[in-house]
Design a protein around this motif. Structure first.
Motif, PDB file in Angstrom:
ATOM      1  N   PHE A  46      25.492  36.109  47.200  1.00  0.00           N
ATOM      2  CA  PHE A  46      26.568  35.938  48.171  1.00  0.00           C
ATOM      3  C   PHE A  46      26.061  35.561  49.561  1.00  0.00           C
ATOM      4  O   PHE A  46      26.816  35.604  50.533  1.00  0.00           O
ATOM      5  CB  PHE A  46      27.401  37.223  48.259  1.00  0.00           C
ATOM      6  CG  PHE A  46      28.139  37.554  46.989  1.00  0.00           C
ATOM      7  CD1 PHE A  46      28.667  36.547  46.204  1.00  0.00           C
ATOM      8  CD2 PHE A  46      28.288  38.863  46.581  1.00  0.00           C
ATOM      9  CE1 PHE A  46      29.350  36.837  45.038  1.00  0.00           C
ATOM     10  CE2 PHE A  46      28.970  39.171  45.412  1.00  0.00           C
ATOM     11  CZ  PHE A  46      29.504  38.151  44.635  1.00  0.00           C
ATOM     12  N   THR A 463      30.821  28.115  41.386  1.00  0.00           N
ATOM     13  CA  THR A 463      30.769  29.571  41.426  1.00  0.00           C
ATOM     14  C   THR A 463      29.530  30.091  40.700  1.00  0.00           C
ATOM     15  O   THR A 463      28.933  29.408  39.865  1.00  0.00           O
ATOM     16  CB  THR A 463      32.011  30.177  40.764  1.00  0.00           C
ATOM     17  OG1 THR A 463      32.173  29.603  39.456  1.00  0.00           O
ATOM     18  CG2 THR A 463      33.254  29.917  41.586  1.00  0.00           C
ATOM     19  N   GLU A 467      31.503  35.399  40.034  1.00  0.00           N
ATOM     20  CA  GLU A 467      32.779  34.915  40.573  1.00  0.00           C
ATOM     21  C   GLU A 467      33.699  34.347  39.495  1.00  0.00           C
ATOM     22  O   GLU A 467      34.627  33.602  39.792  1.00  0.00           O
ATOM     23  CB  GLU A 467      32.489  33.848  41.638  1.00  0.00           C
ATOM     24  CG  GLU A 467      31.684  34.376  42.814  1.00  0.00           C
ATOM     25  CD  GLU A 467      30.910  33.292  43.530  1.00  0.00           C
ATOM     26  OE1 GLU A 467      31.533  32.316  43.979  1.00  0.00           O
ATOM     27  OE2 GLU A 467      29.661  33.405  43.624  1.00  0.00           O
ATOM     28  N   GLN A 485      34.590  39.349  36.247  1.00  0.00           N
ATOM     29  CA  GLN A 485      34.524  38.793  37.599  1.00  0.00           C
ATOM     30  C   GLN A 485      34.479  39.921  38.618  1.00  0.00           C
ATOM     31  O   GLN A 485      35.339  40.793  38.659  1.00  0.00           O
ATOM     32  CB  GLN A 485      35.719  37.884  37.864  1.00  0.00           C
ATOM     33  CG  GLN A 485      35.688  37.234  39.237  1.00  0.00           C
ATOM     34  CD  GLN A 485      36.825  36.244  39.438  1.00  0.00           C
ATOM     35  OE1 GLN A 485      37.440  35.780  38.481  1.00  0.00           O
ATOM     36  NE2 GLN A 485      37.111  35.920  40.689  1.00  0.00           N
ATOM     37  N   SER A 488      35.720  37.326  44.499  1.00  0.00           N
ATOM     38  CA  SER A 488      36.389  36.031  44.641  1.00  0.00           C
ATOM     39  C   SER A 488      35.352  34.951  44.910  1.00  0.00           C
ATOM     40  O   SER A 488      34.270  35.229  45.439  1.00  0.00           O
ATOM     41  CB  SER A 488      37.393  36.080  45.792  1.00  0.00           C
ATOM     42  OG  SER A 488      38.372  37.068  45.561  1.00  0.00           O
ATOM     43  N   PRO A 489      35.671  33.698  44.565  1.00  0.00           N
ATOM     44  CA  PRO A 489      34.719  32.614  44.825  1.00  0.00           C
ATOM     45  C   PRO A 489      34.355  32.524  46.301  1.00  0.00           C
ATOM     46  O   PRO A 489      35.200  32.713  47.186  1.00  0.00           O
ATOM     47  CB  PRO A 489      35.468  31.372  44.358  1.00  0.00           C
ATOM     48  CG  PRO A 489      36.413  31.873  43.306  1.00  0.00           C
ATOM     49  CD  PRO A 489      36.842  33.235  43.799  1.00  0.00           C
TER      50      PRO A 489
END
Length: 765
Positions: A46, A463, A467, A485, A488-489
C-alpha cells in the motif's frame, strides 16, 4: 472495535490480514510450522510512493503517436482518465492488428503476480489476446528453461521438474544426499500458487536425525545452511559437470558402476564410457583431471564416489546450475551418474532436479487439476524461448537455432505485458532497454512503478492481491484458501479482469471474454466447474458459498510417497519412457543429429568463460547472481524484509574476506562492480562462507538507471552485468546465474536511489 481479520494467500504462505487506522497488520497462518519472514513485506503493497495511482501515458507517445522511441525509460508521464487510456489502447490494438497482423503483438506475462487462480495475470492477458485473434508468446521459464527442453530428450518428459521423489520417502530412506547447488532454505519458502505448510526444513531435520548424511557442492556454504553438519565441498562455479564426470570415471574404473542397470534401463552407455576413459578425445576424466578444473582435491572426489556407491544415495541438482552457458551438461551428467549408481526408481535413491528450488519440489502432488480461468486457444503459432526477448526486439526477421529447428524472430510492434517484470528476470538490462525502444507501443498493467512500467507507453494501474477476491491453491499444496479482499483499490486501480473487460467492450469481444460474468460470478463458476470435474472420491461436499464461509478447504489425495521412475524400474517395457528408445538416454542420437557444437550428444565438459583462469585477468572474480532471501524475485523490494537487508540502501554483495582485503574493501563499503557488460553499485558484506575468487549478490533490486554516468544501476541489480546469451543452441535458456567481474571501493559521491519513491524520478505533467 478491532478490524476484521480476513484470510489471504501468497506464493510464500497463507496469512490473515486486517486494516485499520494504524495500517495493515499481517499474521502467518498459525498452522504453518515454519512460516516465511517474507510476509513482513506485504504491508508495503500500500506504499503510494511506488504505486501506479492513475492511468498514465508517456508524454512522447501521447504527443508524437506510436513508434520506436529512445525516450522510453526516461520520459515524463501524463495522467489521463480511464476512458481516454482505454480508447487510446483499443485504437492502437486495432491499428497493429489490421496493419501487421496479430503475430506483431507480443503477449508478455510471467505468472508470478498472484497466487490466485482467477486473478492470474498470465491467464487474464492471454485469454483477452486470444479473443482478438492471438499473439506471439514465450515458452518455458527463466528458472529451468534449459532443463525443460533437455529432459524430454533424456527421460521423455519433464517429470523430474514436477514429480521428483517426495520428501517423505527421502527422509525415511536416503542415506546420503549429494546436493549439487545445495538445497537453499531461501527458496523452499516459495511455491507457485501458495504454500500453506512449510515442511522442507522439517524433512531435512528428520532425515539428519535418522542418520542421513549431506554433502553440498557449491561455491556458497550456506546453500545448505539448514543442515548444520553438512559437508561443504567448495567448488569453482560452473564446474560441476567436470566433477560429476570424474565421479562417473571412478565408478566405472573401480567396478562400482551398476552395469546391469545401465544395460536394462539406458541407452548410449558405451559411447559415454569411451568419453570418460578418454578414448574419444584423449583425455581421461579422472579425479586428477577434474581437480584442476573444479578446485577440489582428487582424493575428495574419489572418496565421494565410493561413498555414493556404498549406500542409498540421492543425487540432486538445483535449477541454478542450468542457468549458465552449457547449463544442460550438469543436469544430463547428474542423470548419468544416478544411472551408474543403479538406484533410479528405488525409494530414497536416484536423482532429483530442483529440491530446494521451490517449496513445492518434493511435496506430494494432487492427482487432479486445480481451478483455472481458461485462456482459450491462440491461433498464432509464433513463439520465442522466454530468455530471447531482447534478440526478438532487436533483430526481427533474423534466424536462430532452437531444439532442432531453425526459427525466425517475429517483428514485434506492440508489447502487452501484465504480470511479471522482465527488467528483473532478463540479462544485460542496457540491451533490454534498447530492445524496449524498438516497438511502436508498450502497454503494461502494474500495481507498482517497476522498471517495466517505467519503460512503457501506456501504464494501467492494477490492483494487488489484497484489493480483490480470489481462490488460492498450488499444485503442490493440499489446502485451498479463500483469498478475501482486505482493502479498497489504491488510487484508481482496477483488476486485470476489470481492465480487460472494459477494453474487450471497445473491441466488440466483451461477451467472448467475460461470458457474462463478473469477478464473483467467475469465482463461483471456476470453483463449481472444478468440483464437478475431479474424481468422485476427491469431490468436496462444500459448494462455493460454503467454501468461502469456511475460508479453507482441505484437498485430499496428494501422493506423499511418490518415487520417481518406480514404475519404469519395475517394468521398463510396460512403462516405457517417452524417448525414442523408451529408456534413459545417456547418449542421445536425436541431439547428435542436430549437430550443435555447444550441446554434444552425451554429457560433456565444456568450459564456460566464468571458469577459465579464475582469479586472473581484468575480471578475476566470478559473481553468483542467485535468488534473494529477502523477497520473491523483485516483488515488494520496498518491503520491510527487503529494505532491512540493504547496505547503504543498495543490494548487499558478499565477498570472501581475503578477496576484500586484497581490494581494501571493508564491511559496509559502497562498491563498484564491473563486468565487460556493465557497472553497478552495491553494499559490501564480508563472509567466509563464500569461496575465494567468488562474490555473490541476489537478483531483484529494482533497476535504477538514474545515474548512468556512475553505473548502469546504482541500486545493485546484477543483470546490468550479465551477458544476454543462450545456454546452448538446443535450449536457448537463461545464463544469468554467473558473470566475471571486478569489485572496488566506490570513491565518488554516492547518488541517491530513486526507484522506491516516484516523487524522486517522475516529473508531473
Amino acid at each position: 472495535m478491532a478490524a476484521e481479520e480476513l484470510v489471504n494467500s501468497s506464493h510464500w504462505g497463507a496469512f490473515t490480514a486486517s486494516l485499520d487506522e494504524q495500517g495493515l497488520s499481517v499474521k502467518p497462518d498459525p498452522a504453518d510450522p515454519d512460516p516465511s519472514e517474507l510476509l513482513r513485506n506485504i504491508p508495503a503493497s500500500f506504499d503510494k510512493g511506488v504505486r501506479v495511482l492513475h492511468p498514465s501515458v508517456r508524454r512522447g507517445w501521447l504527443d508524437d503517436g506510436p513508434g520506436p522511441s529512445t525516450r522510453r525509460g526516461s520520459d515524463d508521464y501524463v495522467e489521463v482518465s480511464w476512458d481516454r487510456a482505454l480508447d487510446l489502447l483499443a485504437a492502437e490494438l486495432e491499428r497493429v492488428r489490421s496493419t501487421y497482423g496479430n503475430p506483431a503483438i507480443f503477449g508478455g506475462s510471467y505468472g508470478w503476480a498472484s497466487a490466485g487462480r482467477f486473478h492470474h495475470a498470465q491467464s487474464q492477458i492471454h485469454r483477452f489476446l486470444n479473443t482478438i485473434g492471438g499473439y506471439t508468446r514465450s515458452v518455458h521459464s527463466y528458472s529451468h528453461g534449459a532443463s525443460s527442453v533437455l529432459l524430454p530428450h533424456i527421460v521423455g518428459d519433464e517429470a523430474p521438474l514436477y514429480r521428483p521423489t517426495t520428501w517423505n520417502v527421502l527422509s525415511e530412506h536416503t542415506d546420503l544426499f549429494v546436493c549439487f547447488g545445495g538445497v537453499p532454505a531461501k527458496n523452499f519458502q516459495i511455491n507457485a500458487g501458495g504454500i500453506s505448510r512449510h515442511t522442507v526444513r522439517e524433512s531435512l531435520e528428520d532425515a539428519r536425525a535418522r542418520g542421513a548424511e549431506f554433502v553440498t557442492i557449491s561455491p556458497l556454504a550456506d546453500d545448505l545452511a539448514t543442515v548444520i553438519d553438512a559437508q561443504w565441498i567448495s567448488i569453482n562455479p560452473a564446474t560441476d559437470t567436470a566433477l560429476i564426470l570424474a565421479l562417473c570415471w571412478v565408478l566405472l574404473s573401480e567396478g562400482l558402476c551398476d552395469l546391469e542397470f545401465v544395460d536394462k534401463y539406458t541407452v548410449g552407455f558405451e559411447e559415454f564410457a569411451r568419453y570418460l576413459r578418454g578414448q574419444s578425445d584423449g583425455i581421461a576424466k579422472t579425479p586428477g583431471w577434474a581437480a584442476t578444473i573444479c578446485g577440489v582435491d582428487a582424493s575428495t572426489i574419489a572418496d565421494l564416489a565410493r561413498r555414493m556407491a556404498g549406500c542409498r544415495t540421492m543425487v540432486t541438482t538445483s535449477w541454478s546450475l542450468q542457468r549458465a552457458r552449457f547449463g544442460e551438461q550438469p543436469v544430463w551428467a547428474s542423470i548419468a551418474l544416478a544411472a551408474f549408481l543403479g538406484q533410479i526408481g528405488l525409494p530414497g535413491g536416484g536423482f532429483g532436479h530442483g529440491y530446494g528450488s521451490t517449496g513445492g519440489m518434493g511435496a506430494g502432488r494432487l492427482p487432479y487439476p486445480l481451478p483455472t480461468f481458461h485462456q482459450g486457444v491462440n491461433p498464432v503459432n509464433d513463439f520465442i524461448p522466454v530468455a530471447r526477448i531482447s534478440d526478438m526486439l532487436l533483430h526481427p526477421g533474423s534466424t536462430y537455432d532452437f531444439n532442432g529447428q531453425s526459427r525466425v524472430y517475429p517483428d514485434t510492434k506492440l508489447i502487452y505485458w501484465a504480470g511479471g517484470n522482465p527488467f528483473h528476470h532478463h540479462q544485460d538490462l542496457v540491451r533490454l532497454r534498447a530492445g524496449f525502444q524498438q516497438p511502436d507501443t508498450v502497454v503494461v498493467h502494474e500495481p507498482f512503478w517497476t522498471a517495466t512500467a517505467r519503460h512503457a507507453d501506456i501504464v494501467l494501474p492494477a490492483t494487488t492481491t489484497l484489493e480483490r477476491n480470489d481462490i488460492g491453491c498450488g499444485r503442490y499444496d493440499d489446502i485451498m484458501t479463500a483469498m478475501q479482499q482486505v482493502a479498497s483499490p489504491v488510487g484508481e486501480s482496477l483488476s486485470d479482469y476489470a481492465i480487460l473487460t472494459k477494453l474487450s467492450k471497445r473491441l466488440a469481444v466483451e461477451e467472448q471474454f467475460t461470458e457474462g460474468r463478473d469477478e464473483w460470478g467467475w469465482l463461483e463458476h471456476i470453483y463449481e466447474r472444478w468440483r464437478e470435474s475431479i474424481p468422485d472420491q476427491f469431490t468436496p461436499n462444500e459448494n462455493f458459498a460454503q467454501f468461502w464461509a469456511a475460508r479453507h478447504l482441505d484437498l485430499p489425495g496428494a501422493d506423499s510417497k511418490h518415487v520417481l521412475y518406480e514404475d519404469f524400474r519395475s517394468d521398463p517395457e510396460k512403462f516405457r519412457l517417452a524417448t525414442p528408445s523408451g529408456r534413459i538416454e545417456i547418449s542421445s542420437p536425436t541431439i547428435a543429429r542436430f549437430g550443435y557444437d555447444d550441446c554434444p550428444p552425451h554429457p560433456t565438459w565444456l568450459a564456460p568463460a566464468e571458469t577459465v583462469a579464475v582469479g586472473t585477468g581484468p575480471y578475476p572474480l566470478c559473481l553468483v547472481a542467485n535468488n534473494p532471501a529477502s523477497r520473491l524475485h523483485s516483488q515488494l523490494d520496498n518491503g520491510a524484509v527487503s529494505v532491512e537487508s540493504k547496505v547503504l540502501g543498495r543490494e548487499p554483495i558478499r565477498l570472501n574476506p581475503a578477496d576484500a582485503t586484497a581490494r581494501e574493501i571493508k564491511a559496509g563499503d559502497l562498491v563498484l562492480v564491473r563486468s565487460d557488460t556493465g557497472r553497478m553499485l552495491a553494499g559490501a558484506i564480508l563472509d567466509d562462507r563464500v569461496r575465494a575468487n567468488v562474490v555473490q549478490i541476489s537478483t531483484g533490486a529494482w533497476f535504477d538507471h538514474s545515474s548512468p554516468e556512475v553505473a548502469a544501476c546504482i541500486h545493485g541489480n546484477p543483470n546490468v552485468l550479465t551477458r544476454d546469451a543462450g545456454s546452448s543452441k538446443l535450449t536457448q535458456g537463461s545464463t544469468g546465474q554467473l558473470v566475471r567481474v571486478e569489485v572496488e571501493v566506490y570513491r565518488g559521491e554516492a547518488p541517491d536511489v530513486v526507484v522506491h519513491d516516484q516523487r524522486l524520478w517522475m516529473h508531473p505533467a
